[in-house]
Scaffold this active site. Sequence first.
Site, PDB file in Angstrom:
ATOM      1  N   ASP A   5      -3.856  -6.317   4.255  1.00  0.00           N
ATOM      2  CA  ASP A   5      -4.885  -7.207   4.792  1.00  0.00           C
ATOM      3  C   ASP A   5      -4.840  -8.605   4.177  1.00  0.00           C
ATOM      4  O   ASP A   5      -5.323  -9.561   4.766  1.00  0.00           O
ATOM      5  CB  ASP A   5      -6.272  -6.598   4.560  1.00  0.00           C
ATOM      6  CG  ASP A   5      -6.521  -5.418   5.492  1.00  0.00           C
ATOM      7  OD1 ASP A   5      -5.993  -5.451   6.624  1.00  0.00           O
ATOM      8  OD2 ASP A   5      -7.215  -4.473   5.092  1.00  0.00           O
ATOM      9  N   PHE A  43      -4.551   2.744  14.739  1.00  0.00           N
ATOM     10  CA  PHE A  43      -4.819   3.770  13.734  1.00  0.00           C
ATOM     11  C   PHE A  43      -5.919   3.266  12.813  1.00  0.00           C
ATOM     12  O   PHE A  43      -6.080   2.057  12.647  1.00  0.00           O
ATOM     13  CB  PHE A  43      -3.546   4.069  12.926  1.00  0.00           C
ATOM     14  CG  PHE A  43      -2.721   5.173  13.522  1.00  0.00           C
ATOM     15  CD1 PHE A  43      -2.181   5.046  14.785  1.00  0.00           C
ATOM     16  CD2 PHE A  43      -2.498   6.348  12.807  1.00  0.00           C
ATOM     17  CE1 PHE A  43      -1.432   6.064  15.348  1.00  0.00           C
ATOM     18  CE2 PHE A  43      -1.744   7.379  13.351  1.00  0.00           C
ATOM     19  CZ  PHE A  43      -1.215   7.246  14.620  1.00  0.00           C
ATOM     20  N   LYS A  87     -13.691  -0.298  14.964  1.00  0.00           N
ATOM     21  CA  LYS A  87     -12.338  -0.891  15.096  1.00  0.00           C
ATOM     22  C   LYS A  87     -11.855  -0.847  16.545  1.00  0.00           C
ATOM     23  O   LYS A  87     -11.246  -1.798  17.045  1.00  0.00           O
ATOM     24  CB  LYS A  87     -11.343  -0.149  14.194  1.00  0.00           C
ATOM     25  CG  LYS A  87     -11.443  -0.580  12.735  1.00  0.00           C
ATOM     26  CD  LYS A  87     -10.530   0.194  11.823  1.00  0.00           C
ATOM     27  CE  LYS A  87     -10.918  -0.079  10.368  1.00  0.00           C
ATOM     28  NZ  LYS A  87     -10.186   0.729   9.406  1.00  0.00           N
ATOM     29  N   ASN A 125       0.851  -1.198   0.000  1.00  0.00           N
ATOM     30  CA  ASN A 125       0.000   0.000   0.000  1.00  0.00           C
ATOM     31  C   ASN A 125       0.881   1.241   0.000  1.00  0.00           C
ATOM     32  O   ASN A 125       2.106   1.138  -0.009  1.00  0.00           O
ATOM     33  CB  ASN A 125      -0.948  -0.029   1.203  1.00  0.00           C
ATOM     34  CG  ASN A 125      -0.179  -0.161   2.501  1.00  0.00           C
ATOM     35  OD1 ASN A 125       0.634   0.687   2.845  1.00  0.00           O
ATOM     36  ND2 ASN A 125      -0.402  -1.254   3.208  1.00  0.00           N
ATOM     37  N   LYS A 179     -11.129  -4.372  18.388  1.00  0.00           N
ATOM     38  CA  LYS A 179      -9.724  -4.707  18.645  1.00  0.00           C
ATOM     39  C   LYS A 179      -9.304  -4.408  20.091  1.00  0.00           C
ATOM     40  O   LYS A 179      -8.115  -4.447  20.423  1.00  0.00           O
ATOM     41  CB  LYS A 179      -8.830  -3.946  17.652  1.00  0.00           C
ATOM     42  CG  LYS A 179      -9.208  -4.232  16.180  1.00  0.00           C
ATOM     43  CD  LYS A 179      -8.214  -3.687  15.183  1.00  0.00           C
ATOM     44  CE  LYS A 179      -8.759  -3.808  13.767  1.00  0.00           C
ATOM     45  NZ  LYS A 179      -7.751  -3.668  12.728  1.00  0.00           N
ATOM     46  N   LYS A 233      10.666 -16.427 -10.146  1.00  0.00           N
ATOM     47  CA  LYS A 233       9.921 -15.371 -10.828  1.00  0.00           C
ATOM     48  C   LYS A 233       8.896 -15.977 -11.802  1.00  0.00           C
ATOM     49  O   LYS A 233       9.233 -16.885 -12.563  1.00  0.00           O
ATOM     50  CB  LYS A 233      10.910 -14.476 -11.586  1.00  0.00           C
ATOM     51  CG  LYS A 233      10.250 -13.264 -12.195  1.00  0.00           C
ATOM     52  CD  LYS A 233      11.242 -12.449 -13.009  1.00  0.00           C
ATOM     53  CE  LYS A 233      10.509 -11.342 -13.728  1.00  0.00           C
ATOM     54  NZ  LYS A 233      11.308 -10.737 -14.779  1.00  0.00           N
TER      55      LYS A 233
HETATM   56  N1  CTP Z   1      -3.878  -3.806  11.593  1.00  0.00           N
HETATM   57  C1  CTP Z   1      -3.114  -4.878  12.029  1.00  0.00           C
HETATM   58  N2  CTP Z   1      -3.081  -6.029  11.324  1.00  0.00           N
HETATM   59  C2  CTP Z   1      -3.765  -6.163  10.190  1.00  0.00           C
HETATM   60  C3  CTP Z   1      -4.534  -5.079   9.711  1.00  0.00           C
HETATM   61  C4  CTP Z   1      -4.572  -3.912  10.439  1.00  0.00           C
HETATM   62  O1  CTP Z   1      -2.471  -4.751  13.082  1.00  0.00           O
HETATM   63  N3  CTP Z   1      -3.695  -7.303   9.526  1.00  0.00           N
HETATM   64  C5  CTP Z   1      -3.920  -2.575  12.402  1.00  0.00           C
HETATM   65  C6  CTP Z   1      -3.242  -1.367  11.781  1.00  0.00           C
HETATM   66  O2  CTP Z   1      -1.881  -1.300  12.170  1.00  0.00           O
HETATM   67  C7  CTP Z   1      -4.051  -0.201  12.337  1.00  0.00           C
HETATM   68  C8  CTP Z   1      -5.435  -0.802  12.563  1.00  0.00           C
HETATM   69  O3  CTP Z   1      -5.276  -2.213  12.564  1.00  0.00           O
HETATM   70  O4  CTP Z   1      -3.577   0.210  13.603  1.00  0.00           O
HETATM   71  C9  CTP Z   1      -6.463  -0.438  11.515  1.00  0.00           C
HETATM   72  O5  CTP Z   1      -5.988  -0.708  10.229  1.00  0.00           O
HETATM   73  P1  CTP Z   1      -6.887  -0.411   8.958  1.00  0.00           P
HETATM   74  O6  CTP Z   1      -6.139  -0.830   7.731  1.00  0.00           O
HETATM   75  O7  CTP Z   1      -7.410   0.994   9.027  1.00  0.00           O
HETATM   76  O8  CTP Z   1      -8.165  -1.315   9.200  1.00  0.00           O
HETATM   77  P2  CTP Z   1      -8.460  -2.831   9.065  1.00  0.00           P
HETATM   78  O9  CTP Z   1      -8.662  -3.376  10.439  1.00  0.00           O
HETATM   79  O10 CTP Z   1      -7.457  -3.521   8.215  1.00  0.00           O
HETATM   80  O11 CTP Z   1      -9.897  -2.801   8.368  1.00  0.00           O
HETATM   81  P3  CTP Z   1     -10.320  -2.291   6.904  1.00  0.00           P
HETATM   82  O12 CTP Z   1      -9.144  -2.563   5.999  1.00  0.00           O
HETATM   83  O13 CTP Z   1     -11.509  -3.108   6.607  1.00  0.00           O
HETATM   84  O14 CTP Z   1     -10.634  -0.823   7.039  1.00  0.00           O
END
Ligand code: CTP
Length: 404
Positions: free
Chosen positions: A278, A326, A340, A209, A344, A288
Amino acid sequence: MKILENTNILLGVTGGIAVYKAVELLRLLKKAGADVHVVMTDAAQKFVGRVTFEVLSENHVLCDLFEDAESSVKHIDLATAADAVVIAPATANTIGKLANGIADDAFSTTMMAVTCPVMICPSMNTDMYQNIRVQRNLDILEQDGLHILDPDSGVLACKTVGAGRLPEPWFIVDQLEELMTPNDLAGENILISAGPTIEAIDPVRFISNHSSGKMGYAVARAAKRRGGNVTLVSGPVNLDAPVGVEKVDVESCDQMKKEMLEHLKNADIIIKVAAVADYKPNDPMTSKIKKKDTKKKDLSIALTENQDILKLIGKKKTKKQFLVGFAAETDDLEKNALIKMEKKNLDMIAANIVGVEGSGFKADTNKMKLFFKDGSFKDIPLMDKNDVADLLLDTIIEKAGKSK
Ligand code: CTP
Protein backbone atom coordinates in the site's frame (compact mmCIF):
# COMPACT_ATOMS: atom_id res chain seq x y z
CA MET A 1 -11.80 -30.01 -8.91
CA LYS A 2 -9.54 -33.04 -8.80
CA ILE A 3 -9.45 -33.86 -12.48
CA LEU A 4 -7.96 -37.34 -12.22
CA GLU A 5 -9.91 -38.43 -9.14
CA ASN A 6 -11.87 -41.64 -9.84
CA THR A 7 -10.70 -41.78 -13.45
CA ASN A 8 -9.41 -44.92 -15.11
CA ILE A 9 -6.02 -44.31 -16.69
CA LEU A 10 -4.31 -46.84 -18.91
CA LEU A 11 -0.53 -46.44 -18.75
CA GLY A 12 1.29 -47.93 -21.73
CA VAL A 13 4.96 -48.56 -20.94
CA THR A 14 7.24 -49.40 -23.86
CA GLY A 15 10.93 -50.21 -23.87
CA GLY A 16 13.32 -47.32 -23.40
CA ILE A 17 15.67 -46.27 -20.63
CA ALA A 18 13.03 -43.78 -19.39
CA VAL A 19 10.87 -46.69 -18.12
CA TYR A 20 12.19 -45.84 -14.67
CA LYS A 21 10.37 -42.50 -14.90
CA ALA A 22 7.11 -44.32 -15.70
CA VAL A 23 7.28 -45.73 -12.16
CA GLU A 24 7.15 -42.22 -10.70
CA LEU A 25 4.46 -41.26 -13.21
CA LEU A 26 2.36 -44.19 -11.99
CA ARG A 27 2.85 -43.07 -8.38
CA LEU A 28 1.75 -39.51 -9.18
CA LEU A 29 -1.31 -40.70 -11.09
CA LYS A 30 -2.32 -42.83 -8.11
CA LYS A 31 -1.73 -39.89 -5.79
CA ALA A 32 -4.04 -37.79 -7.96
CA GLY A 33 -6.79 -40.35 -7.33
CA ALA A 34 -6.71 -42.32 -10.60
CA ASP A 35 -7.20 -46.06 -10.90
CA VAL A 36 -4.20 -46.96 -13.06
CA HIS A 37 -3.89 -50.06 -15.25
CA VAL A 38 -0.58 -50.80 -16.89
CA VAL A 39 0.19 -52.58 -20.12
CA MET A 40 3.87 -53.27 -20.87
CA THR A 41 5.85 -54.47 -23.86
CA ASP A 42 8.50 -57.19 -23.57
CA ALA A 43 11.22 -54.58 -24.09
CA ALA A 44 9.85 -52.40 -21.26
CA GLN A 45 10.16 -55.32 -18.85
CA LYS A 46 13.89 -55.54 -19.63
CA PHE A 47 14.27 -52.15 -17.90
CA VAL A 48 11.86 -52.48 -14.96
CA GLY A 49 9.96 -55.65 -14.05
CA ARG A 50 6.16 -55.87 -14.11
CA VAL A 51 6.08 -56.54 -10.35
CA THR A 52 7.03 -52.93 -9.59
CA PHE A 53 4.10 -51.67 -11.68
CA GLU A 54 1.79 -54.32 -10.28
CA VAL A 55 2.54 -53.41 -6.66
CA LEU A 56 2.29 -49.66 -7.20
CA SER A 57 -0.83 -49.78 -9.39
CA GLU A 58 -2.52 -52.41 -7.20
CA ASN A 59 -3.75 -53.92 -10.45
CA HIS A 60 -2.75 -56.80 -12.69
CA VAL A 61 -0.26 -55.69 -15.37
CA LEU A 62 -0.94 -56.94 -18.88
CA CYS A 63 2.19 -58.15 -20.68
CA ASP A 64 1.04 -61.11 -22.74
CA LEU A 65 -2.25 -61.58 -24.60
CA PHE A 66 -2.25 -65.30 -23.92
CA GLU A 67 -1.31 -65.21 -20.27
CA ASP A 68 -3.53 -66.59 -17.58
CA ALA A 69 -5.67 -63.57 -16.65
CA GLU A 70 -9.16 -63.42 -15.07
CA SER A 71 -10.61 -62.41 -18.41
CA SER A 72 -9.80 -63.90 -21.81
CA VAL A 73 -10.33 -60.50 -23.46
CA LYS A 74 -8.29 -58.50 -20.95
CA HIS A 75 -6.97 -56.15 -23.65
CA ILE A 76 -10.52 -55.20 -24.70
CA ASP A 77 -11.61 -54.77 -21.06
CA LEU A 78 -8.68 -52.42 -20.39
CA ALA A 79 -9.28 -50.37 -23.56
CA THR A 80 -13.01 -50.07 -22.93
CA ALA A 81 -12.67 -49.04 -19.28
CA ALA A 82 -10.00 -46.36 -19.87
CA ASP A 83 -10.90 -42.64 -19.63
CA ALA A 84 -7.48 -41.75 -21.05
CA VAL A 85 -4.29 -43.48 -22.17
CA VAL A 86 -0.76 -42.25 -21.52
CA ILE A 87 2.09 -43.94 -23.35
CA ALA A 88 5.32 -43.13 -21.53
CA PRO A 89 7.93 -43.71 -22.69
CA ALA A 90 6.84 -44.21 -26.29
CA THR A 91 9.62 -45.71 -28.41
CA ALA A 92 10.18 -45.23 -32.15
CA ASN A 93 8.94 -48.79 -32.69
CA THR A 94 5.74 -48.14 -30.69
CA ILE A 95 5.07 -44.91 -32.59
CA GLY A 96 5.65 -46.71 -35.90
CA LYS A 97 3.29 -49.54 -34.99
CA LEU A 98 0.52 -47.24 -33.76
CA ALA A 99 0.75 -45.01 -36.85
CA ASN A 100 0.48 -48.00 -39.14
CA GLY A 101 -2.17 -50.02 -37.33
CA ILE A 102 0.06 -52.91 -36.35
CA ALA A 103 -1.18 -55.05 -33.47
CA ASP A 104 1.31 -57.81 -32.72
CA ASP A 105 1.60 -57.85 -28.92
CA ALA A 106 -0.52 -57.17 -25.83
CA PHE A 107 0.24 -53.40 -25.82
CA SER A 108 -0.39 -52.66 -29.51
CA THR A 109 -3.44 -54.91 -29.62
CA THR A 110 -4.93 -53.13 -26.61
CA MET A 111 -4.24 -49.78 -28.31
CA MET A 112 -6.22 -50.92 -31.34
CA ALA A 113 -9.37 -51.11 -29.18
CA VAL A 114 -8.90 -47.74 -27.44
CA THR A 115 -11.49 -45.02 -28.15
CA CYS A 116 -10.65 -42.48 -25.36
CA PRO A 117 -8.07 -39.63 -25.58
CA VAL A 118 -4.46 -40.80 -25.94
CA MET A 119 -1.31 -38.92 -24.96
CA ILE A 120 1.96 -40.15 -26.45
CA CYS A 121 5.26 -39.21 -24.79
CA PRO A 122 8.07 -40.00 -27.25
CA SER A 123 11.45 -40.67 -25.67
CA MET A 124 14.56 -41.74 -27.53
CA ASN A 125 17.94 -40.61 -28.89
CA THR A 126 17.80 -37.24 -30.72
CA ASP A 127 18.75 -38.66 -34.14
CA MET A 128 16.09 -41.33 -33.77
CA TYR A 129 13.51 -38.73 -32.71
CA GLN A 130 14.38 -36.47 -35.64
CA ASN A 131 14.41 -39.34 -38.10
CA ILE A 132 12.10 -38.50 -40.97
CA ARG A 133 10.13 -41.75 -40.58
CA VAL A 134 9.56 -41.21 -36.85
CA GLN A 135 8.44 -37.62 -37.51
CA ARG A 136 6.15 -38.80 -40.32
CA ASN A 137 4.58 -41.36 -37.97
CA LEU A 138 4.10 -38.73 -35.26
CA ASP A 139 2.39 -36.46 -37.82
CA ILE A 140 0.05 -39.31 -38.74
CA LEU A 141 -0.82 -39.93 -35.10
CA GLU A 142 -1.44 -36.23 -34.53
CA GLN A 143 -3.73 -36.08 -37.57
CA ASP A 144 -5.55 -39.11 -36.16
CA GLY A 145 -6.34 -36.98 -33.08
CA LEU A 146 -3.79 -38.41 -30.64
CA HIS A 147 -1.91 -35.92 -28.46
CA ILE A 148 1.87 -35.82 -28.73
CA LEU A 149 3.86 -34.43 -25.83
CA ASP A 150 7.13 -32.98 -27.13
CA PRO A 151 10.17 -34.53 -25.48
CA ASP A 152 12.48 -32.39 -23.34
CA SER A 153 15.98 -31.47 -24.45
CA GLY A 154 19.06 -32.28 -22.42
CA VAL A 155 21.75 -34.87 -21.87
CA LEU A 156 20.43 -38.27 -22.96
CA ALA A 157 21.35 -41.75 -21.75
CA CYS A 158 23.54 -42.17 -24.87
CA LYS A 159 25.59 -39.12 -23.65
CA THR A 160 24.42 -36.94 -26.53
CA VAL A 161 22.64 -33.66 -25.95
CA GLY A 162 19.37 -32.84 -27.69
CA ALA A 163 15.63 -33.48 -27.86
CA GLY A 164 14.42 -36.89 -26.77
CA ARG A 165 14.21 -36.92 -23.00
CA LEU A 166 10.95 -38.00 -21.39
CA PRO A 167 9.44 -34.93 -19.68
CA GLU A 168 9.30 -35.01 -15.88
CA PRO A 169 6.41 -37.12 -14.53
CA TRP A 170 4.72 -34.11 -12.81
CA PHE A 171 4.62 -32.35 -16.17
CA ILE A 172 3.08 -35.38 -17.89
CA VAL A 173 0.38 -35.45 -15.16
CA ASP A 174 -0.17 -31.71 -15.61
CA GLN A 175 -0.64 -32.15 -19.36
CA LEU A 176 -2.95 -35.13 -18.87
CA GLU A 177 -5.08 -33.05 -16.50
CA GLU A 178 -5.27 -30.35 -19.14
CA LEU A 179 -6.29 -32.92 -21.75
CA MET A 180 -9.07 -34.20 -19.52
CA THR A 181 -10.41 -30.83 -18.35
CA PRO A 182 -13.48 -29.41 -20.06
CA ASN A 183 -12.46 -26.31 -22.01
CA ASP A 184 -15.04 -24.08 -20.35
CA LEU A 185 -12.80 -21.00 -20.55
CA ALA A 186 -11.85 -21.45 -24.21
CA GLY A 187 -11.61 -18.13 -26.01
CA GLU A 188 -11.62 -16.10 -22.79
CA ASN A 189 -8.76 -13.68 -22.12
CA ILE A 190 -7.96 -13.81 -18.44
CA LEU A 191 -5.72 -11.26 -16.75
CA ILE A 192 -4.40 -12.27 -13.34
CA SER A 193 -2.07 -10.51 -10.91
CA ALA A 194 -0.21 -12.49 -8.26
CA GLY A 195 2.44 -12.32 -5.58
CA PRO A 196 3.59 -9.33 -3.55
CA THR A 197 4.99 -6.08 -4.86
CA ILE A 198 8.24 -4.77 -3.44
CA GLU A 199 8.95 -1.09 -2.93
CA ALA A 200 12.58 -0.06 -2.91
CA ILE A 201 14.12 1.79 0.04
CA ASP A 202 17.54 1.64 -1.60
CA PRO A 203 19.10 -0.82 -4.11
CA VAL A 204 19.35 -3.58 -1.47
CA ARG A 205 16.35 -3.03 0.81
CA PHE A 206 12.63 -2.94 0.27
CA ILE A 207 9.15 -2.92 1.85
CA SER A 208 6.93 -5.87 0.98
CA ASN A 209 4.57 -8.46 2.49
CA HIS A 210 4.31 -12.23 3.05
CA SER A 211 2.46 -13.11 -0.18
CA SER A 212 3.90 -16.32 -1.70
CA GLY A 213 1.98 -16.04 -4.98
CA LYS A 214 0.60 -19.58 -4.56
CA MET A 215 -3.07 -18.60 -4.83
CA GLY A 216 -2.62 -16.43 -7.93
CA TYR A 217 -0.45 -19.02 -9.65
CA ALA A 218 -3.01 -21.73 -8.87
CA VAL A 219 -5.74 -19.60 -10.49
CA ALA A 220 -3.53 -18.96 -13.54
CA ARG A 221 -2.70 -22.68 -13.91
CA ALA A 222 -6.35 -23.72 -13.58
CA ALA A 223 -7.55 -21.05 -16.03
CA LYS A 224 -4.98 -22.20 -18.62
CA ARG A 225 -5.90 -25.85 -18.10
CA ARG A 226 -9.55 -24.92 -18.73
CA GLY A 227 -8.67 -23.37 -22.10
CA GLY A 228 -8.26 -19.68 -21.19
CA ASN A 229 -5.66 -17.33 -22.70
CA VAL A 230 -3.95 -16.33 -19.50
CA THR A 231 -1.71 -13.34 -18.80
CA LEU A 232 -0.12 -13.42 -15.37
CA VAL A 233 1.39 -10.21 -14.02
CA SER A 234 3.56 -11.39 -11.18
CA GLY A 235 5.50 -9.79 -8.38
CA PRO A 236 8.70 -11.54 -7.21
CA VAL A 237 7.87 -15.10 -6.09
CA ASN A 238 9.63 -18.41 -5.85
CA LEU A 239 7.33 -20.37 -8.15
CA ASP A 240 7.62 -21.83 -11.65
CA ALA A 241 5.48 -20.11 -14.26
CA PRO A 242 2.47 -22.25 -15.21
CA VAL A 243 3.06 -23.84 -18.63
CA GLY A 244 1.42 -21.98 -21.52
CA VAL A 245 0.71 -18.81 -19.55
CA GLU A 246 2.09 -15.43 -20.67
CA LYS A 247 3.98 -14.23 -17.59
CA VAL A 248 5.02 -10.61 -17.08
CA ASP A 249 7.43 -10.02 -14.19
CA VAL A 250 7.15 -6.84 -12.16
CA GLU A 251 8.49 -5.61 -8.85
CA SER A 252 6.74 -2.45 -7.68
CA CYS A 253 3.11 -1.36 -7.58
CA ASP A 254 3.83 1.23 -10.28
CA GLN A 255 5.21 -1.47 -12.60
CA MET A 256 2.24 -3.75 -11.84
CA LYS A 257 -0.16 -0.90 -12.59
CA LYS A 258 1.50 -0.20 -15.93
CA GLU A 259 1.35 -3.86 -17.04
CA MET A 260 -2.19 -4.44 -15.79
CA LEU A 261 -3.45 -1.36 -17.64
CA GLU A 262 -1.58 -2.35 -20.76
CA HIS A 263 -3.25 -5.78 -20.83
CA LEU A 264 -6.65 -4.59 -19.57
CA LYS A 265 -8.20 -3.74 -22.94
CA ASN A 266 -8.18 -7.32 -24.20
CA ALA A 267 -9.23 -8.94 -20.93
CA ASP A 268 -12.64 -10.56 -20.43
CA ILE A 269 -12.00 -11.56 -16.82
CA ILE A 270 -9.63 -9.75 -14.45
CA ILE A 271 -8.63 -11.45 -11.20
CA LYS A 272 -6.49 -9.36 -8.92
CA VAL A 273 -4.96 -11.77 -6.44
CA ALA A 274 -1.75 -9.79 -5.85
CA ALA A 275 -0.96 -8.40 -2.43
CA VAL A 276 0.08 -4.93 -3.49
CA ALA A 277 2.18 -2.92 -1.04
CA ASP A 278 0.00 0.00 0.00
CA TYR A 279 2.94 2.35 0.60
CA LYS A 280 6.25 3.10 -1.05
CA PRO A 281 9.23 5.09 0.26
CA ASN A 282 8.97 8.73 -0.79
CA ASP A 283 12.42 8.95 -2.07
CA PRO A 284 14.19 5.64 -2.73
CA MET A 285 17.99 6.03 -2.59
CA THR A 286 20.00 5.21 -5.68
CA SER A 287 22.96 4.07 -3.54
CA LYS A 288 22.94 1.80 -0.54
CA ILE A 289 22.20 3.68 2.70
CA LYS A 290 25.27 3.27 4.93
CA LYS A 291 25.10 2.99 8.72
CA LYS A 292 27.39 5.95 9.13
CA ASP A 293 24.97 8.15 7.12
CA THR A 294 22.05 7.39 9.42
CA LYS A 295 23.81 7.35 12.80
CA LYS A 296 23.02 10.88 13.77
CA LYS A 297 19.72 11.14 11.91
CA ASP A 298 16.16 10.09 12.50
CA LEU A 299 15.78 6.55 11.10
CA SER A 300 12.16 6.81 10.00
CA ILE A 301 11.27 6.25 6.34
CA ALA A 302 8.82 8.69 4.82
CA LEU A 303 6.15 6.85 2.82
CA THR A 304 3.71 7.77 0.05
CA GLU A 305 0.53 5.82 -0.63
CA ASN A 306 0.62 3.66 -3.76
CA GLN A 307 -2.17 4.03 -6.25
CA ASP A 308 -4.90 1.39 -5.86
CA ILE A 309 -4.65 -0.57 -9.11
CA LEU A 310 -7.88 -2.45 -8.57
CA LYS A 311 -9.83 0.72 -7.94
CA LEU A 312 -8.39 2.21 -11.10
CA ILE A 313 -9.41 -0.89 -13.09
CA GLY A 314 -12.86 -0.72 -11.46
CA LYS A 315 -13.26 2.79 -12.91
CA LYS A 316 -12.07 1.79 -16.38
CA LYS A 317 -13.80 -1.56 -16.77
CA THR A 318 -16.47 -2.06 -19.40
CA LYS A 319 -19.82 -3.81 -18.83
CA LYS A 320 -18.51 -6.91 -20.56
CA GLN A 321 -15.51 -7.30 -18.26
CA PHE A 322 -15.83 -9.30 -15.02
CA LEU A 323 -13.65 -7.92 -12.24
CA VAL A 324 -12.61 -9.96 -9.21
CA GLY A 325 -10.70 -8.58 -6.24
CA PHE A 326 -9.22 -10.25 -3.21
CA ALA A 327 -9.33 -9.09 0.36
CA ALA A 328 -6.86 -10.22 2.97
CA GLU A 329 -8.27 -9.40 6.39
CA THR A 330 -7.38 -10.06 9.98
CA ASP A 331 -10.71 -8.75 11.38
CA ASP A 332 -14.29 -8.01 10.26
CA LEU A 333 -13.97 -10.08 7.10
CA GLU A 334 -17.46 -9.55 5.72
CA LYS A 335 -17.73 -5.84 6.49
CA ASN A 336 -14.30 -5.02 5.04
CA ALA A 337 -14.82 -7.18 1.97
CA LEU A 338 -18.16 -5.58 1.15
CA ILE A 339 -16.71 -2.07 1.54
CA LYS A 340 -13.86 -2.98 -0.83
CA MET A 341 -16.25 -4.48 -3.40
CA GLU A 342 -18.36 -1.32 -3.41
CA LYS A 343 -15.43 1.12 -3.37
CA LYS A 344 -13.54 -0.62 -6.15
CA ASN A 345 -16.59 -1.42 -8.35
CA LEU A 346 -16.03 -5.20 -8.31
CA ASP A 347 -18.30 -7.96 -9.57
CA MET A 348 -16.96 -10.33 -6.95
CA ILE A 349 -14.55 -10.31 -4.03
CA ALA A 350 -12.76 -13.31 -2.54
CA ALA A 351 -12.09 -12.64 1.10
CA ASN A 352 -9.82 -14.64 3.32
CA ILE A 353 -8.75 -14.31 6.91
CA VAL A 354 -4.98 -14.13 7.25
CA GLY A 355 -3.12 -15.20 10.32
CA VAL A 356 -5.19 -18.36 10.97
CA GLU A 357 -3.73 -21.80 10.44
CA GLY A 358 -4.11 -23.26 6.94
CA SER A 359 -5.37 -20.04 5.35
CA GLY A 360 -3.74 -16.99 3.80
CA PHE A 361 -0.35 -16.04 2.50
CA LYS A 362 2.15 -18.88 2.79
CA ALA A 363 -0.17 -21.87 3.23
CA ASP A 364 -0.94 -24.45 0.52
CA THR A 365 -4.58 -24.31 1.58
CA ASN A 366 -7.11 -21.52 1.84
CA LYS A 367 -10.50 -20.85 3.37
CA MET A 368 -12.55 -18.07 1.80
CA LYS A 369 -15.84 -16.36 1.49
CA LEU A 370 -16.93 -15.05 -1.89
CA PHE A 371 -19.21 -12.03 -2.07
CA PHE A 372 -21.04 -10.90 -5.21
CA LYS A 373 -22.39 -7.60 -6.47
CA ASP A 374 -25.94 -8.99 -6.40
CA GLY A 375 -25.72 -9.40 -2.61
CA SER A 376 -25.24 -13.19 -2.58
CA PHE A 377 -22.24 -14.96 -1.08
CA LYS A 378 -20.62 -18.41 -1.03
CA ASP A 379 -18.39 -20.14 1.53
CA ILE A 380 -15.32 -22.03 0.38
CA PRO A 381 -14.22 -24.44 3.12
CA LEU A 382 -10.55 -25.07 3.89
CA MET A 383 -9.07 -26.83 0.86
CA ASP A 384 -5.97 -27.00 -1.32
CA LYS A 385 -5.33 -23.73 -3.19
CA ASN A 386 -5.55 -25.62 -6.52
CA ASP A 387 -9.07 -26.73 -5.64
CA VAL A 388 -9.97 -23.24 -4.43
CA ALA A 389 -8.77 -21.95 -7.82
CA ASP A 390 -11.10 -24.28 -9.72
CA LEU A 391 -14.03 -23.40 -7.48
CA LEU A 392 -13.35 -19.70 -8.01
CA LEU A 393 -13.33 -20.19 -11.77
CA ASP A 394 -16.54 -22.29 -11.63
CA THR A 395 -18.17 -19.43 -9.76
CA ILE A 396 -16.85 -16.76 -12.14
CA ILE A 397 -18.14 -18.73 -15.13
CA GLU A 398 -21.54 -19.09 -13.48
CA LYS A 399 -21.79 -15.45 -12.43
CA ALA A 400 -20.33 -13.91 -15.55
CA GLY A 401 -22.35 -16.18 -17.81
CA LYS A 402 -19.11 -17.03 -19.59
CA SER A 403 -19.83 -20.73 -19.89
CA LYS A 404 -19.73 -21.92 -23.45
N1 CTP B 1 -5.01 -3.66 -4.51
C1 CTP B 1 -4.51 -3.00 -5.62
N2 CTP B 1 -3.68 -1.95 -5.48
C2 CTP B 1 -3.30 -1.52 -4.27
C3 CTP B 1 -3.78 -2.19 -3.12
C4 CTP B 1 -4.64 -3.26 -3.28
O1 CTP B 1 -4.85 -3.40 -6.74
N3 CTP B 1 -2.48 -0.49 -4.18
C5 CTP B 1 -5.94 -4.79 -4.70
C6 CTP B 1 -5.39 -6.15 -4.32
O2 CTP B 1 -4.78 -6.77 -5.44
C7 CTP B 1 -6.64 -6.90 -3.87
C8 CTP B 1 -7.55 -5.80 -3.34
O3 CTP B 1 -7.05 -4.57 -3.85
O4 CTP B 1 -7.32 -7.50 -4.95
C9 CTP B 1 -7.60 -5.69 -1.83
O5 CTP B 1 -6.32 -5.61 -1.28
P1 CTP B 1 -6.11 -5.49 0.28
O6 CTP B 1 -4.64 -5.38 0.57
O7 CTP B 1 -6.89 -6.57 0.98
O8 CTP B 1 -6.87 -4.15 0.65
P2 CTP B 1 -6.55 -2.64 0.48
O9 CTP B 1 -7.49 -2.09 -0.54
O10 CTP B 1 -5.11 -2.40 0.25
O11 CTP B 1 -7.03 -2.07 1.90
P3 CTP B 1 -6.43 -2.34 3.36
O12 CTP B 1 -4.95 -2.55 3.19
O13 CTP B 1 -6.79 -1.10 4.08
O14 CTP B 1 -7.14 -3.56 3.90
